[in-house]
Design a protein around this motif. Structure first.
Motif, PDB file in Angstrom:
ATOM      1  N   GLY A  54      -5.116  18.262  -8.823  1.00 19.59           N
ATOM      2  CA  GLY A  54      -4.165  19.122  -8.125  1.00 19.59           C
ATOM      3  C   GLY A  54      -3.467  18.394  -6.987  1.00 19.59           C
ATOM      4  O   GLY A  54      -2.256  18.545  -6.782  1.00 19.59           O
ATOM      5  N   GLN A  55      -4.215  17.580  -6.244  1.00 24.04           N
ATOM      6  CA  GLN A  55      -3.620  16.823  -5.132  1.00 24.04           C
ATOM      7  C   GLN A  55      -2.663  15.741  -5.637  1.00 24.04           C
ATOM      8  O   GLN A  55      -1.595  15.526  -5.058  1.00 24.04           O
ATOM      9  CB  GLN A  55      -4.733  16.191  -4.283  1.00 24.04           C
ATOM     10  N   ILE A  56      -3.061  15.069  -6.720  1.00 23.84           N
ATOM     11  CA  ILE A  56      -2.173  14.047  -7.309  1.00 23.84           C
ATOM     12  C   ILE A  56      -0.889  14.708  -7.810  1.00 23.84           C
ATOM     13  O   ILE A  56       0.223  14.166  -7.651  1.00 23.84           O
ATOM     14  CB  ILE A  56      -2.885  13.291  -8.450  1.00 23.84           C
ATOM     15  N   ASP A  57      -1.021  15.895  -8.400  1.00 21.04           N
ATOM     16  CA  ASP A  57       0.137  16.664  -8.873  1.00 21.04           C
ATOM     17  C   ASP A  57       1.086  16.922  -7.703  1.00 21.04           C
ATOM     18  O   ASP A  57       2.286  16.621  -7.769  1.00 21.04           O
ATOM     19  CB  ASP A  57      -0.353  17.986  -9.476  1.00 21.04           C
ATOM     20  N   GLU A  58       0.530  17.451  -6.607  1.00 20.66           N
ATOM     21  CA  GLU A  58       1.351  17.832  -5.463  1.00 20.66           C
ATOM     22  C   GLU A  58       2.021  16.608  -4.826  1.00 20.66           C
ATOM     23  O   GLU A  58       3.225  16.607  -4.536  1.00 20.66           O
ATOM     24  CB  GLU A  58       0.474  18.555  -4.434  1.00 20.66           C
ATOM     25  N   MET A  59       1.244  15.548  -4.612  1.00 21.89           N
ATOM     26  CA  MET A  59       1.798  14.360  -3.947  1.00 21.89           C
ATOM     27  C   MET A  59       2.822  13.644  -4.829  1.00 21.89           C
ATOM     28  O   MET A  59       3.818  13.126  -4.318  1.00 21.89           O
ATOM     29  CB  MET A  59       0.669  13.398  -3.570  1.00 21.89           C
ATOM     30  N   SER A  60       2.583  13.594  -6.138  1.00 25.96           N
ATOM     31  CA  SER A  60       3.562  12.931  -7.016  1.00 25.96           C
ATOM     32  C   SER A  60       4.838  13.765  -7.125  1.00 25.96           C
ATOM     33  O   SER A  60       5.934  13.216  -7.264  1.00 25.96           O
ATOM     34  CB  SER A  60       2.966  12.644  -8.399  1.00 25.96           C
ATOM     35  N   GLN A  62       5.998  15.477  -4.572  1.00 24.59           N
ATOM     36  CA  GLN A  62       6.674  15.153  -3.317  1.00 24.59           C
ATOM     37  C   GLN A  62       7.371  13.800  -3.399  1.00 24.59           C
ATOM     38  O   GLN A  62       8.505  13.635  -2.931  1.00 24.59           O
ATOM     39  CB  GLN A  62       5.658  15.150  -2.169  1.00 24.59           C
ATOM     40  N   PHE A  63       6.702  12.841  -4.038  1.00 27.20           N
ATOM     41  CA  PHE A  63       7.306  11.510  -4.155  1.00 27.20           C
ATOM     42  C   PHE A  63       8.539  11.560  -5.051  1.00 27.20           C
ATOM     43  O   PHE A  63       9.573  10.948  -4.743  1.00 27.20           O
ATOM     44  CB  PHE A  63       6.285  10.504  -4.692  1.00 27.20           C
ATOM     45  N   ALA A  64       8.445  12.303  -6.144  1.00 26.45           N
ATOM     46  CA  ALA A  64       9.610  12.474  -7.028  1.00 26.45           C
ATOM     47  C   ALA A  64      10.750  13.147  -6.267  1.00 26.45           C
ATOM     48  O   ALA A  64      11.923  12.780  -6.418  1.00 26.45           O
ATOM     49  CB  ALA A  64       9.220  13.297  -8.255  1.00 26.45           C
ATOM     50  N   GLY A  65      10.400  14.122  -5.415  1.00 24.01           N
ATOM     51  CA  GLY A  65      11.408  14.809  -4.607  1.00 24.01           C
ATOM     52  C   GLY A  65      12.114  13.855  -3.657  1.00 24.01           C
ATOM     53  O   GLY A  65      13.323  13.946  -3.444  1.00 24.01           O
ATOM     54  N   TYR A  66      11.344  12.913  -3.099  1.00 24.53           N
ATOM     55  CA  TYR A  66      11.939  11.929  -2.193  1.00 24.53           C
ATOM     56  C   TYR A  66      12.903  11.014  -2.959  1.00 24.53           C
ATOM     57  O   TYR A  66      14.019  10.743  -2.497  1.00 24.53           O
ATOM     58  CB  TYR A  66      10.836  11.094  -1.531  1.00 24.53           C
ATOM     59  N   LEU A  67      12.487  10.576  -4.139  1.00 24.90           N
ATOM     60  CA  LEU A  67      13.321   9.657  -4.921  1.00 24.90           C
ATOM     61  C   LEU A  67      14.630  10.308  -5.350  1.00 24.90           C
ATOM     62  O   LEU A  67      15.696   9.683  -5.297  1.00 24.90           O
ATOM     63  CB  LEU A  67      12.555   9.176  -6.163  1.00 24.90           C
ATOM     64  N   THR A  68      14.542  11.564  -5.778  1.00 22.80           N
ATOM     65  CA  THR A  68      15.744  12.232  -6.307  1.00 22.80           C
ATOM     66  C   THR A  68      16.527  12.963  -5.216  1.00 22.80           C
ATOM     67  O   THR A  68      17.747  12.859  -5.153  1.00 22.80           O
ATOM     68  CB  THR A  68      15.357  13.225  -7.426  1.00 22.80           C
ATOM     69  N   GLY A  69      15.805  13.699  -4.358  1.00 21.04           N
ATOM     70  CA  GLY A  69      16.485  14.521  -3.349  1.00 21.04           C
ATOM     71  C   GLY A  69      16.992  13.738  -2.156  1.00 21.04           C
ATOM     72  O   GLY A  69      18.076  14.013  -1.633  1.00 21.04           O
ATOM     73  N   GLU A  70      16.212  12.737  -1.710  1.00 22.29           N
ATOM     74  CA  GLU A  70      16.591  11.964  -0.525  1.00 22.29           C
ATOM     75  C   GLU A  70      17.353  10.673  -0.888  1.00 22.29           C
ATOM     76  O   GLU A  70      18.364  10.361  -0.295  1.00 22.29           O
ATOM     77  CB  GLU A  70      15.336  11.601   0.281  1.00 22.29           C
ATOM     78  N   ILE A  91       0.164   7.911  -7.448  1.00 22.62           N
ATOM     79  CA  ILE A  91       1.123   8.883  -6.905  1.00 22.62           C
ATOM     80  C   ILE A  91       2.549   8.369  -7.089  1.00 22.62           C
ATOM     81  O   ILE A  91       3.433   9.092  -7.553  1.00 22.62           O
ATOM     82  CB  ILE A  91       0.812   9.154  -5.420  1.00 22.62           C
ATOM     83  N   ALA A  92       2.771   7.092  -6.739  1.00 20.22           N
ATOM     84  CA  ALA A  92       4.101   6.490  -6.915  1.00 20.22           C
ATOM     85  C   ALA A  92       4.467   6.418  -8.393  1.00 20.22           C
ATOM     86  O   ALA A  92       5.593   6.716  -8.792  1.00 20.22           O
ATOM     87  CB  ALA A  92       4.129   5.096  -6.292  1.00 20.22           C
ATOM     88  N   LEU A  93       3.496   6.030  -9.220  1.00 25.69           N
ATOM     89  CA  LEU A  93       3.727   5.893 -10.663  1.00 25.69           C
ATOM     90  C   LEU A  93       4.118   7.232 -11.284  1.00 25.69           C
ATOM     91  O   LEU A  93       5.160   7.350 -11.948  1.00 25.69           O
ATOM     92  CB  LEU A  93       2.457   5.360 -11.330  1.00 25.69           C
ATOM     93  N   PHE A  94       3.277   8.241 -11.079  1.00 25.09           N
ATOM     94  CA  PHE A  94       3.537   9.548 -11.692  1.00 25.09           C
ATOM     95  C   PHE A  94       4.809  10.168 -11.125  1.00 25.09           C
ATOM     96  O   PHE A  94       5.585  10.780 -11.860  1.00 25.09           O
ATOM     97  CB  PHE A  94       2.350  10.488 -11.470  1.00 25.09           C
ATOM     98  N   GLY A  95       5.026   9.993  -9.814  1.00 27.61           N
ATOM     99  CA  GLY A  95       6.236  10.541  -9.202  1.00 27.61           C
ATOM    100  C   GLY A  95       7.495   9.914  -9.762  1.00 27.61           C
ATOM    101  O   GLY A  95       8.470  10.606 -10.073  1.00 27.61           O
ATOM    102  N   ALA A  96       7.476   8.586  -9.909  1.00 23.27           N
ATOM    103  CA  ALA A  96       8.650   7.874 -10.439  1.00 23.27           C
ATOM    104  C   ALA A  96       8.946   8.299 -11.872  1.00 23.27           C
ATOM    105  O   ALA A  96      10.106   8.529 -12.242  1.00 23.27           O
ATOM    106  CB  ALA A  96       8.412   6.366 -10.367  1.00 23.27           C
ATOM    107  N   LEU A  97       7.892   8.410 -12.692  1.00 25.78           N
ATOM    108  CA  LEU A  97       8.103   8.796 -14.090  1.00 25.78           C
ATOM    109  C   LEU A  97       8.576  10.246 -14.197  1.00 25.78           C
ATOM    110  O   LEU A  97       9.416  10.573 -15.039  1.00 25.78           O
ATOM    111  CB  LEU A  97       6.816   8.599 -14.892  1.00 25.78           C
TER     112      LEU A  97
END
Length: 559
Positions: A54-60, A62-70, A91-97
């Motif tokens: 659940g924590q990895i889900d939430e943090m990834s 957030q990271f995806a949000g930073y990459l796309t939204g910011e 977290i970076a890996l899952f967020g980026a994908l």
């Protein structure tokens, strides 16, 4: 061309002959399923600190949000991840994908020269880098396409003790060289800034590229193997089918000591065991063997992947033999040949058979795996995994009969799309018919087991990492005192092979130490020569090509 598949008659019970690659639409679909089913289970641990699915889900997210939204990055943009095994990596890996980006796995030990080549070649717009390696990035970042930098410390996600870990690494052990990257954003700040941005759905298909996984291929210039979402899903399902009933969903603890930026660990540990709801216990520095054994003691491990040198190192570390191996049921060796002496001793100490596997970066990676219930080491690389054809070809491109020695060829859904922006290199190894030339010389027995005989390539395999002579020679030739150089692999009991240089001097005053220092500045540790021999001349063909094989054979003859 008709293919004989004798291996199917010798598959472990319950392993299917085919996998259905359409089980998942993309790699994110795999871990999103795991987030849903295993939400409260621990997913990744590092230095004893655990994060749940659940924590990895939430943090990834957030990271995806930073990459796309910011940062306004979109599908197909490249992101380099330059970190060892720390909690920030998944977290970076899952967020980026999840954001639809293409991940460029980057070895943190790269020299500035190597890093510059990879970032330029991939056209990476953003990089996530551990503080320990940020000074290397600083040297070249202005000459690369990088627009955004995210930095982080080993302890940043480890809770209160992480502050102490960061302090000790920087001020006591002096492991974080000073760097100045004023434009960089801290990883935790990126998560905070990404949190308000919802995860935008990205349509990804099997043909979309998930990873640019850099390899020398059959030449020394590092090339990005385009591994698609379909490739990675296929290999995860193939390896997962092989693990089969040996692994219990939601109960496994796999030791992840090989770096996740390495294709073996990425697929076997990062994908297969995430899908199973397993706990990946991340080892940041496996070279610290006493520290490694302490981590094993507290982990309750059930599975372990590694290379021969890793297993050998553990067996020779005080305290390892006294560990509790009662839960260990899976040990998989790949990346380099497993040695019989190591496999036999592993079985004796742990009670668990060390099963050898074979793969390539270009095949995502698994091609062959030994049955996990084999009673003892068999010197084979195993049987082809489901939905995979393997054949032995002659130099004329004709299939050879059982027992004959020739080039190992592979065809299957895990075979790469090709080399990134290198159609000329792709065509050398990958035919229109889907067959990939591995460059390895092998044979098959009557039961469908394959055996590596030799390597067609001049590649040197140091502790599971490919070293390409061309690259080493190109770097050494930059030294003004060198006239000619040849790099070959010579046997080594610790790392399988090491690099030996044969050098003809241009400057008669060039010393071995001066050349070693030059290599330290221009080559990653495992690519540096262990031996340097100065010669008056090097053996050459009638067209002037340096004959590395003669030098290797000469070494064997005197060994």
């Amino acid at each position: 061309m008709s293919i004989e598949r004798p291996w199917l008659d010798h598959y472990p019970t319950g392993v299917p002959s085919q996998i259905d690659v359409n089980t998942y639409a993309s790699v994110p679909a795999v871990f999103e399923e795991a987030f849903k089913h295993f939400r409260e289970r621990p997913a990744f641990a590092n230095f004893g600190h655990k994060l749940t699915y659940g924590q990895i889900d939430e943090m990834s997210r957030q990271f995806a949000g930073y990459l796309t939204g910011e940062l306004k990055l979109g599908k197909g943009d490249r992101i380099a991840i330059m970190m060892p095994n720390v909690l920030q990596y998944p977290i970076a890996l899952f967020g980026a994908l999840r954001a639809g980006l293409i991940v460029v796995n980057t070895n943190p030990m790269y020299t500035a020269r190597e890093l510059k080549h990879q970032l330029e070649d991939a056209g990476a717009k953003v990089i996530v880098v551990l503080d320990n390696f940020a000074a290397t990035l600083q040297q070249v970042v202005a000459e690369t396409p990088i627009e955004h930098i995210i930095t982080t410390g080993i302890g940043d996600l480890l809770g209160p003790k992480g502050v102490l870990i960061n302090f000790v690494l920087k001020h006591v052990k002096k492991m974080v060289p000073a760097f100045d990257l004023p434009q960089a954003v801290r990883f935790r700040d990126a998560l905070t800034r990404g949190a308000p941005h919802p995860l935008q759905p990205v349509t990804l298909g099997h043909d979309d590229i998930a990873f640019l996984q850099y390899t020398g291929g059959t030449t020394g210039v590092a090339k990005g193997a385009m591994l698609t979402h379909g490739n990675m899903i296929a290999n995860m399902l193939q390896a997962g089918a092989w693990v089969g009933t040996n692994a219990k969903p939601g109960e496994e603890v796999i030791i992840t000591a090989l770096p996740l930026y390495h294709i073996f660990s990425l697929c076997a540990n990062g994908l297969v065991f995430t899908r199973l709801g397993g706990l990946n216990w991340l080892i940041t520095n496996p070279r610290d063997m006493p520290g490694f054994v302490k981590e094993l003691k507290q982990s309750g491990f059930t599975a372990l992947t590694g290379v021969n040198t890793l297993f050998n190192g553990l067996l020779n570390t005080p305290g390892f033999a006294e560990l509790d191996f009662s839960k260990l049921h899976l040990t998989l060796g790949g990346g380099m040949a497993v040695q019989r002496a190591v496999a036999d001793r592993w079985k004796k100490v742990t009670g668990c058979t060390l099963a050898e596997a074979y793969g390539l970066t270009e095949t995502s990676p698994a091609v062959c795996i030994n049955p996990l219930d084999i009673k003892e080491y068999n010197a084979s690389i195993g049987l082809p995994v489901p939905s995979t054809d393997v054949a032995i070809w002659s130099e004329e491109g004709q299939p050879l009969p059982t027992g004959e020695v020739g080039e190992l060829m592979v065809r299957g859904p895990q075979v790469m799309k090709g080399y990134w922006q290198r159609p000329d290199e792709t065509i050398k190894v990958l035919g229109d018919d889907g067959w990939l030339h591995t460059g390895d010389i092998a044979k098959m027995d009557a039961n469908g087991y394959f055996y590596i005989v030799d390597r067609k390539k001049d590649m040197i395999l140091v502790s599971g990492f490919n070293v390409y002579p061309n690259e080493v020679e190109d770097a050494v030739m930059q030294h003004p005192g060198v006239l000619e150089v040849a790099a070959v692999g010579v046997p080594d009991e610790h790392s399988g092979e090491v690099v030996k240089l044969f050098v003809v001097r241009k400057d008669p005053n060039l010393t071995e130490e001066a050349l070693r220092q030059f290599c330290r500045e221009n080559l990653t540790g495992y690519k540096r020569p262990k031996f340097i021999e100065f010669r008056d001349a090097l053996p050459k063909s009638n067209v002037g090509k340096i004959l590395r094989r003669e030098l290797r054979d000469e070494k064997k003859a005197t060994a």
